[in-house]
Design a protein around this motif. Structure first.
Motif, PDB file in Angstrom:
ATOM      1  N   GLU A 478     -86.475  67.878  70.715  1.00 28.40           N
ATOM      2  CA  GLU A 478     -85.523  66.915  71.186  1.00 28.40           C
ATOM      3  C   GLU A 478     -84.810  67.346  72.502  1.00 28.40           C
ATOM      4  OE1 GLU A 478     -83.044  65.687  68.130  1.00 28.40           O
ATOM      5  OE2 GLU A 478     -84.688  64.712  66.900  1.00 28.40           O
ATOM      6  N   GLU A 479     -85.366  68.394  72.980  1.00 31.11           N
ATOM      7  CA  GLU A 479     -84.822  68.846  74.413  1.00 31.11           C
ATOM      8  C   GLU A 479     -85.754  68.783  75.351  1.00 31.11           C
ATOM      9  OE1 GLU A 479     -81.964  72.119  73.965  1.00 31.11           O
ATOM     10  OE2 GLU A 479     -82.263  72.263  71.934  1.00 31.11           O
ATOM     11  N   PRO A 480     -86.027  67.780  76.101  1.00 34.78           N
ATOM     12  CA  PRO A 480     -87.360  67.903  77.107  1.00 34.78           C
ATOM     13  C   PRO A 480     -87.193  68.869  77.974  1.00 34.78           C
ATOM     14  CG  PRO A 480     -86.320  65.568  76.954  1.00 34.78           C
ATOM     15  CD  PRO A 480     -85.530  66.620  76.079  1.00 34.78           C
ATOM     16  N   LEU A 481     -86.209  69.485  78.667  1.00 38.54           N
ATOM     17  CA  LEU A 481     -86.344  70.593  79.815  1.00 38.54           C
ATOM     18  C   LEU A 481     -86.698  71.877  79.006  1.00 38.54           C
ATOM     19  CD1 LEU A 481     -83.186  69.674  81.843  1.00 38.54           C
ATOM     20  CD2 LEU A 481     -85.409  69.829  82.595  1.00 38.54           C
ATOM     21  N   LEU A 482     -85.995  72.190  77.901  1.00 37.42           N
ATOM     22  CA  LEU A 482     -86.233  73.147  77.174  1.00 37.42           C
ATOM     23  C   LEU A 482     -87.587  73.318  76.833  1.00 37.42           C
ATOM     24  CD1 LEU A 482     -85.521  76.112  76.211  1.00 37.42           C
ATOM     25  CD2 LEU A 482     -84.727  74.876  74.082  1.00 37.42           C
ATOM     26  N   LEU A 483     -88.394  72.424  76.058  1.00 35.97           N
ATOM     27  CA  LEU A 483     -89.387  72.006  75.588  1.00 35.97           C
ATOM     28  C   LEU A 483     -90.771  72.424  76.787  1.00 35.97           C
ATOM     29  CD1 LEU A 483     -91.608  71.394  73.249  1.00 35.97           C
ATOM     30  CD2 LEU A 483     -91.325  68.934  73.891  1.00 35.97           C
TER      31      LEU A 483
END
Length: 650
Positions: A478-483
């Motif tokens: 649920e964390e696009p940047l981190l993913l």
């Protein structure tokens, strides 16, 4: 089995959108064989030849991008049995409607096949799910039956035994290349469309899947709904022995979490309050994990605020985690916790009724007045409990007194529990012996094979780091940047890690690390720094990426340490500390088994004569390892206590 909605899956991956165009082209080509002027036999022959040449490659419907998105939205679990599979298998990209031909039972009960069914849905995102190999390859295979039409005879309905909960307009025929969008209703529960929780529940005594009790409360044909559920359980093998056994172990681990909760008054109050809510809604509730997890989390917080013990608060937290969508066997955990909380609520309600009756008759209700738990009543347990007693200690004392009493009707359950505990104790004995042999095998190897050991430790560092990435990617769904950041780093490191894990000696591994030095020491840290800067620019949370930068730096340090800077004694110490943790874990498991023996009044002289040698053996090995780590003189081989013959039979 839980619902995996379109919102949860997200839009189809770009690569799948491209391959879907190929499916449209196939459909057009296939239908052209039905051109006028050809005989029926010639059309059939042409279609048969076309299908024989048609290749649907997994590289097209299951490229890395597709599988990664399925793993993320399924939380690494099989869509059917909810077993977490990514720790031991990559998982299958499963076609709910088979990608090339189906098998089903016709109205006469015979197995029928349709060779040209659903090849055009090979790349349909709504038709793809993550599945374990057992559910996909050994059970479901190419089965795909349809519900009977609305005009089905009573005999047909009785034979098929399936049907929708509601009565939509169901087409009488199956989708075909000539009519690929025809409305049809599957017999099997579709996790992308149906609400499995309305149809399938679990027996919290043994972990078996069964039709949901609320089917009778919903509209539609109940007999068909029950049949549909039963067919899904049968076809997917949801009650296969190994799976039921895994669920039973999961139930046991959950049940152990109740011990500190039920023995702590503030925690018990909140758990009972949660049970009161579930009891009030049990006739209408379709339990979904998200809202109930929030309610249970609030109960856990309230227990902590009311000074519940640390053990009880920790156990509460683990129960909350067990019913989150990303947990293994979420639906099973949800059924168990709801059922147990209602049972505790009913026990307390019965105790309150007993107290009120006793006081009304002028008798003494001073049961357990010296109980050490403080007298507190939940603020809003339910109208049944409010205002009926001023001393909650008496209720809890009566409850605890009655809880562990074994009546005649429970003897069979007690016998089954004894057998299960015997099995756990025997497993502990085997695990102890395996750990003991590993300690001495590895300790001896350190003296004669330093390069081999150093190479082995390097591989362990790589494997541990890969596991950390896998968990990180799962947690970052649920964390696009981190993913995106973690996926990029994983893609960059995968080739190097693959070669390192395939290497057979220290010299080869050292050469590979040297070749990848720029990637490890410069490129990846620089990429993390850019991601952190980008996150700050977008006012996103950059702490997680900073954390992974530190983790990477620590990994590089460990690699350098392993390959040359560390003295061999460091590896010995690392291993012995790991061995110490393993033996401590064994001791904790041993203690847990003994506690459950005692709680259920099963601990006797026979058990003691078997448990005590194992306890002494584990304690001796813990001390041996501690002495070794501390540099104290230790014998080459600590004595292996002869425990092989103390296994419990029967």
């Amino acid at each position: 089995m839980i619902q995996i909605s379109a919102a949860q899956k997200g839009p189809p991956p770009a690569k799948l959108v491209e391959t879907a165009k190929q499916a449209a082209a196939w459909l057009l080509e296939y239908n052209q064989f039905a051109s006028t002027g050809l005989s029926a036999s010639q059309i059939s022959k042409n279609q048969e030849e076309y299908l024989a040449k048609l290749e649907i490659s997994s590289k097209s419907y299951a490229p890395n991008e597709v599988k990664a998105q399925l793993v993320a939205c399924h939380y690494g679990k099989c869509a059917y049995c909810e077993t977490r599979i990514i720790h031991s298998h990559y998982g299958d990209v499963e076609h709910f409607r088979p990608k090339k031909g189906v098998t089903f039972f016709d109205k006469t009960g015979k197995m029928a096949t349709i060779a040209d069914a659903y090849f055009w849905r090979a790349f349909d995102w709504n038709n793809l799910f993550l599945s374990c190999g057992v559910c996909n390859e050994q059970y479901k295979k190419n089965y795909f039956g349809l519900l009977p039409s609305l005009t089905a005879t009573a005999a047909e309905q009785q034979y098929l035994g399936v049907g929708p909960l509601k009565v939509p307009t169901v087409a009488e025929k199956r989708q075909s290349p000539a009519n690929p969008n025809l409305l049809e209703q599957a017999i099997l529960i579709d996790p992308g469309v149906d609400e499995p929780r309305a149809l399938i529940r679990f027996d919290v005594r043994n972990g078996q899947a069964m039709p949901s009790p609320i089917i009778n409360l919903l509209q539609g044909d109940k007999a068909l709904a029950y049949g549909r559920t039963a067919k899904t359980i049968e076809v997917l093998g949801l009650n296969r022995p190994a799976l039921v056994e895994a669920r039973a172990r999961h139930l046991l681990s959950l049940h152990l979490l109740l011990i500190p909760i039920l023995g702590d008054l503030p925690a018990l109050q909140q758990f009972v309050q949660f049970g009161a809510l579930c009891d009030k809604q049990k006739d209408t509730l379709v339990p979904r994990s998200d809202p109930l997890a929030n309610v249970l989390a609030q109960a856990a917080t309230a227990a902590g605020s009311n000074k519940a013990s640390k053990e009880a608060v920790l156990a509460f937290g683990r129960l909350v985690a067990s019913i989150q969508p990303w947990a293994e066997y979420t639906a099973l955990s949800l059924d168990a916790i709801v059922t147990w909380s209602i049972q505790e609520f009913e026990r307390v309600r019965a105790a309150v009724t007993l107290q009120a009756t006793t006081q009304a008759s002028g008798g003494s209700a001073n049961i357990g007045a010296t109980h050490s738990l403080a007298p507190r009543l939940p603020a809003s347990l339910s109208t049944t409990l409010e205002g009926q007693t001023q001393d909650y200690r008496q209720i809890v004392a009566h409850y605890c007194k009655d809880r562990w009493t074994v009546g005649t009707e429970e003897k069979a359950d007690q016998s089954a529990m004894r057998v299960a505990l015997h099995g756990e104790l025997n497993t502990l004995i085997e695990d102890y012996e395996a750990a003991w042999k590993e300690v001495h095998h590895r300790a001896k190897a350190f003296k004669t094979q330093e390069a081999v050991m150093r190479h082995g430790f390097l591989k362990e560092e790589v494997e541990n780091y890969q596991e950390q990435f896998a968990r990180g990617i799962e947690d970052a769904s649920e964390e696009p940047l981190l993913l995106a950041c973690l996926q990029k780093v994983t893609e960059s490191l995968t080739p190097l890690f693959k070669e390192l894990l395939a290497s057979t000696d220290l010299a080869t591994a050292l050469k590979l690390v040297t070749q990848g030095s720029k990637l490890l020491r410069v490129d990846i840290p620089a990429f993390y720094a850019l991601c952190i800067k980008d996150a700050d620019t977008k006012k996103a949370h950059s702490d997680p990426m900073a954390h992974w930068l530190k983790m990477h730096s620590f990994f590089v340090e460990r690699v350098d340490h392993t390959l040359g800077k560390a003295h061999i004694s460091t590896f010995v110490k690392d291993f012995m500390e790991e061995a110490h943790d393993n033996f401590v874990e064994l001791y904790n498991r041993f203690t847990d088994v003994v506690v459950r023996y005692r709680l259920n009044s099963l601990y006797n002289k026979t058990v003691e004569t078997r448990a005590n040698p194992l306890k002494q053996a584990i304690q001796a090995m813990i001390q041996h390892v501690r002495d070794h780590v501390a540099g104290k003189p230790t014998p080459t081989h600590a004595p292996l206590v002869a425990i092989s013959l103390i296994r419990i039979v029967g």
